[in-house]
Design an enzyme around this catalytic site. Structure first.
Site, mmCIF file in Angstrom:
data_model
loop_
_atom_site.group_PDB
_atom_site.id
_atom_site.type_symbol
_atom_site.label_atom_id
_atom_site.label_comp_id
_atom_site.label_asym_id
_atom_site.label_seq_id
_atom_site.Cartn_x
_atom_site.Cartn_y
_atom_site.Cartn_z
ATOM 1 N N GLU A 71 0.834 -1.213 0.000
ATOM 2 C CA GLU A 71 0.000 0.000 0.000
ATOM 3 C C GLU A 71 0.866 1.259 0.000
ATOM 4 O OE1 GLU A 71 -3.066 -0.465 -1.181
ATOM 5 O OE2 GLU A 71 -3.539 -1.755 0.517
ATOM 6 N N GLY B 82 -12.706 2.190 -1.695
ATOM 7 C CA GLY B 82 -11.342 1.704 -1.843
ATOM 8 C C GLY B 82 -11.244 0.470 -2.723
ATOM 9 N N LEU B 83 -12.241 0.226 -3.585
ATOM 10 C CA LEU B 83 -12.204 -0.942 -4.472
ATOM 11 C C LEU B 83 -12.037 -0.522 -5.936
ATOM 12 C CD1 LEU B 83 -14.965 -3.145 -2.777
ATOM 13 C CD2 LEU B 83 -12.493 -3.206 -2.421
ATOM 14 N N SER B 84 -11.614 0.735 -6.138
ATOM 15 C CA SER B 84 -11.231 1.223 -7.467
ATOM 16 C C SER B 84 -12.375 1.280 -8.473
ATOM 17 C CB SER B 84 -10.086 0.380 -8.042
ATOM 18 O OG SER B 84 -8.975 0.509 -7.229
ATOM 19 N N ASP C 223 -4.212 0.495 -9.568
ATOM 20 C CA ASP C 223 -5.634 0.190 -9.780
ATOM 21 C C ASP C 223 -5.936 -0.031 -11.259
ATOM 22 O OD1 ASP C 223 -5.462 0.877 -7.156
ATOM 23 O OD2 ASP C 223 -6.619 2.734 -7.333
HETATM 24 C C1 GLA Z 1 -5.164 4.278 -4.317
HETATM 25 C C2 GLA Z 1 -4.361 4.712 -5.545
HETATM 26 C C3 GLA Z 1 -3.288 3.678 -5.870
HETATM 27 C C4 GLA Z 1 -2.437 3.337 -4.652
HETATM 28 C C5 GLA Z 1 -3.310 3.030 -3.449
HETATM 29 C C6 GLA Z 1 -2.525 2.860 -2.196
HETATM 30 O O1 GLA Z 1 -5.895 3.133 -4.608
HETATM 31 O O2 GLA Z 1 -5.207 4.878 -6.634
HETATM 32 O O3 GLA Z 1 -2.492 4.142 -6.929
HETATM 33 O O4 GLA Z 1 -1.525 4.365 -4.380
HETATM 34 O O5 GLA Z 1 -4.286 4.039 -3.220
HETATM 35 O O6 GLA Z 1 -1.770 1.707 -2.246
#
Ligand code: GLA
Length: 383
Positions: free
Chosen positions: A33, A121-123, A169
């Protein structure tokens, strides 16, 4: 429930054209992370939440967008050069970057529909970008590889949307593989796939605390990481990113780094080591070791990087005490969102029930808990 057939029909009736259909998944990060923008290592998996895209050409030269999730349309005569601050920035950012790469963007109609939980936080953003990108490059017949698509979408997010994210992501959304995690070297985008054994379930627990990478905390962490890097580089100029630094470097010159930035750096440098070790452990089917590394990663993320929150710490602590839990940690950019849990498949249903109940009792918040599968990256759908 997302349904490509339904999206196809919606697109047909709205735009009077037969679309090509694509899917691009969200992701969960098992470990690694805030290491991607330090040119380090990450190990995410694509998940079975996704954005679907339907695309067809238009003869009037306009760009028509439809977001099924919001029930909103946009009709543009030309590509904008500025963001507008809403959902349309993600697809338009991708089109803008393709135009910046020198490709003429013809008239097109694009319908989008996703089920990646927003702000968790799941993009979800990366899945919208990548779904748009695969659809548009297919429409235009452009030869973008998976890694190139990821770079294109990252640029859309950095330069058009205005969020300073790394590559993780977009990369996993474009290049994930079913039943596998992917160890990515964010320096040169080389990667290896590590199988997730069939007896292990991927359980994602949503704290329901909203997370945003456009918010200030992501950017301030990134700035602290870069500050620590620049101080170490005075002594060893070959340290271009924290990826190049070692714990010994930090030991030796850490006194010169402000205390907070020093802890941020300790997280990033140690996280890179943990991530590579976790990939090796997964390849050797040593799930206990993967779990130990996830536990250490969560402590580091929470204490040194201070990117967790009380609810996520509680979710992890409760999970770790439940039968069948191999490893648990906060996943993604931090400050809320979801935890990722590796759980013995046989115990996954009981784990889900118990974790949900205990989290609700302890925090008063009703969580959402998803039993996920590691899934394929972006692809065309044929019905
Ligand atoms: C977000 C960002 C990623 C990465 C994570 C942390 O998801 O989009 O690029 O930096 O946080 O690991």
């Amino acid at each position: 429930m997302l349904d490509a057939l339904v999206l196809q029909q919606l697109h047909r009736s709205r735009f009077d054209a037969d679309p090509m259909l694509f899917a691009a998944p969200g992701r969960v990060n098992l470990i690694g992370e805030h290491t991607d923008y330090a040119e380090g290592f990450v190990m995410p998996a694509a998940i079975d939440f996704a954005t679907l895209a339907a695309i067809s050409p238009r003869t009037d030269g306009r760009i028509a967008l439809w977001a099924e999730n919001y029930g909103e349309a946009r009709l543009l005569e030309a590509l904008p050069t500025e963001r507008s601050g809403d959902w349309s920035d993600y697809p338009l950012g991708v089109l803008r970057m393709l135009a910046d790469d020198g490709h003429a963007i013809p008239g097109l109609s694009l319908s989008l529909w996703g089920d990646v939980p927003l702000g968790s936080g799941l993009s979800s953003s990366a899945s919208v970008e990548v779904a748009t990108a695969v659809a548009v490059v297919a429409l235009l017949g452009l030869p973008y590889s998976g890694p190139e698509l990821a770079r294109l979408c990252q640029r859309a997010e950095n330069q058009f949307v205005g969020a300073s994210c790394g590559i993780m992501d977009q990369f996993i959304s474009a290049n994930g593989r079913a039943n596998h995690a992917l160890l990515l070297d964010c320096r040169d985008l080389s990667y290896r796939l590590a199988p997730i054994p069939a007896h292990v379930a991927l359980v994602i627990a949503n704290t329901m605390v909203k997370h945003s990478i456009a918010g200030g905390e992501y950017g301030s962490r990134r700035a602290e990481v870069e500050l620590a890097c620049s101080i170490l580089a005075r002594h060893r100029p070959e340290i271009r990113f924290l990826r190049d630094a070692t714990l010994e470097d930090l030991e030796r010159w850490g006194d010169e780094i402000p205390e907070v930035a020093r802890r941020r750096a300790r997280h990033v440098i140690s996280e890179n080591l943990r991530t590579v070790a976790a990939a090796e452990a997964l390849e050797q089917n040593d799930l206990e070791q993967v779990g130990r590394l996830m536990q250490a990663a969560h402590r580091s993320y929470s204490q040194d990087f201070e990117a967790s929150c009380a609810e996520a710490d509680r979710m992890v602590e409760l999970a770790e005490a439940l039968p069948g839990c191999l490893g648990a940690r906060l996943t993604g950019g931090g400050f809320g969102g979801c935890t990722v849990n590796l759980v013995e498949q046989e115990q996954a249903a009981a784990f889900k029930t118990a974790l949900g109940r205990q989290y609700r009792e302890r925090t008063g918040i009703e969580p959402e808990i998803y039993l996920c599968r590691a899934s394929d990256g972006a692809h065309r759908l044929t019905l």
